[in-house]
Motif scaffolding. Sequence first.
Motif, PDB file in Angstrom:
ATOM      1  N   UNK B  44       2.568  56.516 -14.284  1.00 13.18           N
ATOM      2  CA  UNK B  44       2.919  56.990 -13.069  1.00 13.18           C
ATOM      3  C   UNK B  44       3.202  58.374 -12.913  1.00 13.18           C
ATOM      4  N   UNK B  45       3.973  59.112 -13.917  1.00 14.41           N
ATOM      5  CA  UNK B  45       3.975  60.619 -14.184  1.00 14.41           C
ATOM      6  C   UNK B  45       2.718  61.169 -14.370  1.00 14.41           C
ATOM      7  N   UNK B  46       2.013  60.577 -15.245  1.00 12.64           N
ATOM      8  CA  UNK B  46       0.559  61.297 -15.411  1.00 12.64           C
ATOM      9  C   UNK B  46      -0.324  61.493 -14.397  1.00 12.64           C
ATOM     10  N   UNK B  47      -0.444  60.256 -13.445  1.00 11.05           N
ATOM     11  CA  UNK B  47      -1.098  60.029 -12.312  1.00 11.05           C
ATOM     12  C   UNK B  47      -0.964  61.271 -11.362  1.00 11.05           C
ATOM     13  N   UNK B  48       0.582  61.344 -11.157  1.00  8.53           N
ATOM     14  CA  UNK B  48       1.315  62.278 -10.160  1.00  8.53           C
ATOM     15  C   UNK B  48       0.600  63.644 -10.731  1.00  8.53           C
ATOM     16  N   UNK B  49       0.756  63.911 -11.972  1.00  9.51           N
ATOM     17  CA  UNK B  49       0.767  65.146 -12.417  1.00  9.51           C
ATOM     18  C   UNK B  49      -0.731  65.383 -12.224  1.00  9.51           C
ATOM     19  N   UNK B  50      -1.803  64.685 -12.449  1.00 10.63           N
ATOM     20  CA  UNK B  50      -3.142  65.035 -12.116  1.00 10.63           C
ATOM     21  C   UNK B  50      -3.616  64.863 -10.683  1.00 10.63           C
ATOM     22  N   UNK B  51      -2.809  63.945  -9.961  1.00 11.23           N
ATOM     23  CA  UNK B  51      -3.000  64.214  -8.418  1.00 11.23           C
ATOM     24  C   UNK B  51      -2.887  65.262  -7.927  1.00 11.23           C
ATOM     25  N   UNK B  52      -1.789  66.096  -8.387  1.00 14.49           N
ATOM     26  CA  UNK B  52      -1.121  67.331  -7.760  1.00 14.49           C
ATOM     27  C   UNK B  52      -2.330  68.226  -8.119  1.00 14.49           C
ATOM     28  N   UNK B  53      -2.982  68.188  -9.257  1.00 12.29           N
ATOM     29  CA  UNK B  53      -4.013  69.260  -9.376  1.00 12.29           C
ATOM     30  C   UNK B  53      -5.167  69.079  -8.636  1.00 12.29           C
ATOM     31  N   UNK B  54      -5.508  67.785  -8.128  1.00 16.17           N
ATOM     32  CA  UNK B  54      -6.544  67.888  -7.113  1.00 16.17           C
ATOM     33  C   UNK B  54      -6.523  68.545  -5.886  1.00 16.17           C
ATOM     34  N   UNK B  55      -5.234  68.908  -5.547  1.00 17.70           N
ATOM     35  CA  UNK B  55      -4.781  69.601  -4.434  1.00 17.70           C
ATOM     36  C   UNK B  55      -5.005  70.925  -4.282  1.00 17.70           C
ATOM     37  N   UNK B  56      -5.065  71.366  -5.705  1.00 21.92           N
ATOM     38  CA  UNK B  56      -5.237  72.731  -6.141  1.00 21.92           C
ATOM     39  C   UNK B  56      -6.812  73.383  -5.957  1.00 21.92           C
ATOM     40  N   UNK B  57      -6.897  74.583  -5.535  1.00 15.23           N
ATOM     41  CA  UNK B  57      -8.278  74.889  -4.743  1.00 15.23           C
ATOM     42  C   UNK B  57      -9.141  75.163  -6.016  1.00 15.23           C
ATOM     43  N   UNK B  58      -8.470  75.468  -7.149  1.00 13.29           N
ATOM     44  CA  UNK B  58      -9.247  76.015  -8.387  1.00 13.29           C
ATOM     45  C   UNK B  58     -10.111  74.463  -8.914  1.00 13.29           C
TER      46      UNK B  58
END
Lengths: 106, 309
Positions: B44-58
């Motif tokens: 759950x934590x890993x998915x949340x962390x990488x999902x947050x990266x998806x919202x990053x414009x970079x």
Amino acid sequence: MLGEFEYLVLSAAFRLGTDAYGAAIRRAIEDATGRGCSIGALYTTLDRLENKGLVKTWMGASTPERGGRSKRIVSVTSKGVQAASSFYKAVTRVSRDVSWSMADQA
Amino acid sequence: MDRICWRLANVLSEALAPTERDAVRGDLMESHESGSEALRDVLGLVIRRYAALLSDWRTWVALLGLIIPVSMLLSIASQNLAGIGSVYSWLYFNNWDWGLLRSRGFWYVLSESARELAGRYLTLACWSWSAGFLLGRTSAPRRAPLNSVLFFLTLLFVVLVGAPRYLTFFSQEVHRALALPRISNSNDPVSALMFYRVIFPLLVQAFLVAVPAVWGIYEGVRVEKFRPALRKVVWAVSISSLIALLIQQPGLVFLLLWESGMPPQMWHGWPPALHPVVQLLHWIVYWPLAYWVTRALGHRRTRAETVLA
């Protein structure tokens, strides 16, 4: 305005004081709500609170019961205290004279 | 089962930042959870962390500016090479005659075709490695796993949708519209067999694109440890290598320079004044070989020094 889970995390961390860290906050929330608290939800909420300046976190000392691994210590800032206090007052005000008893509703 | 779940949870926690990984593992140990609960929490934590990266414009800049174009080019190159390899394989394996072994002409053609294919396979692997290296180099270490996943998903999508085949179709239409010499079709008897039409291209893509690209991403992330001058050289050659990939593959601006859609020589069609530059680019493509040899020698020296110490 804080979210519900953010308030739970802030309250648990404030009550624990110097003993506030990841696992302890998680236990406090689970004891209070009677529901499980996932590490993912807790840590991402801590990040969000830290970004808003409501908490400060740092890596603390390791302990034998944690297999020699350090813990993430949490400290509520004055801004965090204000935010939690505002949330509590808002919930109290909106709940005034509200009875959650089903008998009263009938 | 519990032990397996704990082991998986530990492996998965490697995707977290080092300090967070330490804290999470300690929290799990302290809470005396079962293996499956620990695995669920870490996942759950890993998915949340990488999902947050998806919202990053970079992440989107990397996806649209580098990952999609490069994976498309590599997929086209891979499909072209798989087509060539399929034809030779079909000739030798599906039309085998033991009498050929007595023919000197057979051995001559076999050695020539093996040499040509080996060179092309090496070129594709070097391109893929360079692409992965550039992706790793331009990614922050915590973004590299996500960019790797996006790279593979894009490769898979391009293969499944058949983009290289559509580009070949597009190039044929352009040639027809401009009355240019017709691009020859692929060999129908070869592509009629499912192994050569589907499986062989996937194998080429897996071993000559996906695997080298992963390796390249891993090395690209580590390049921060190099000296600044060396980092600049490595940066320049990896970009040059991708420029070579860009100008060699059909389907783009340089499509009209080739008659057949297959690049016989890289500098075919370029003005003579540019031939030395293009020829240099041709050799720069193989820079990963120099990198691998240098790293291997460096490791051996480090190991020898450790033993002596």
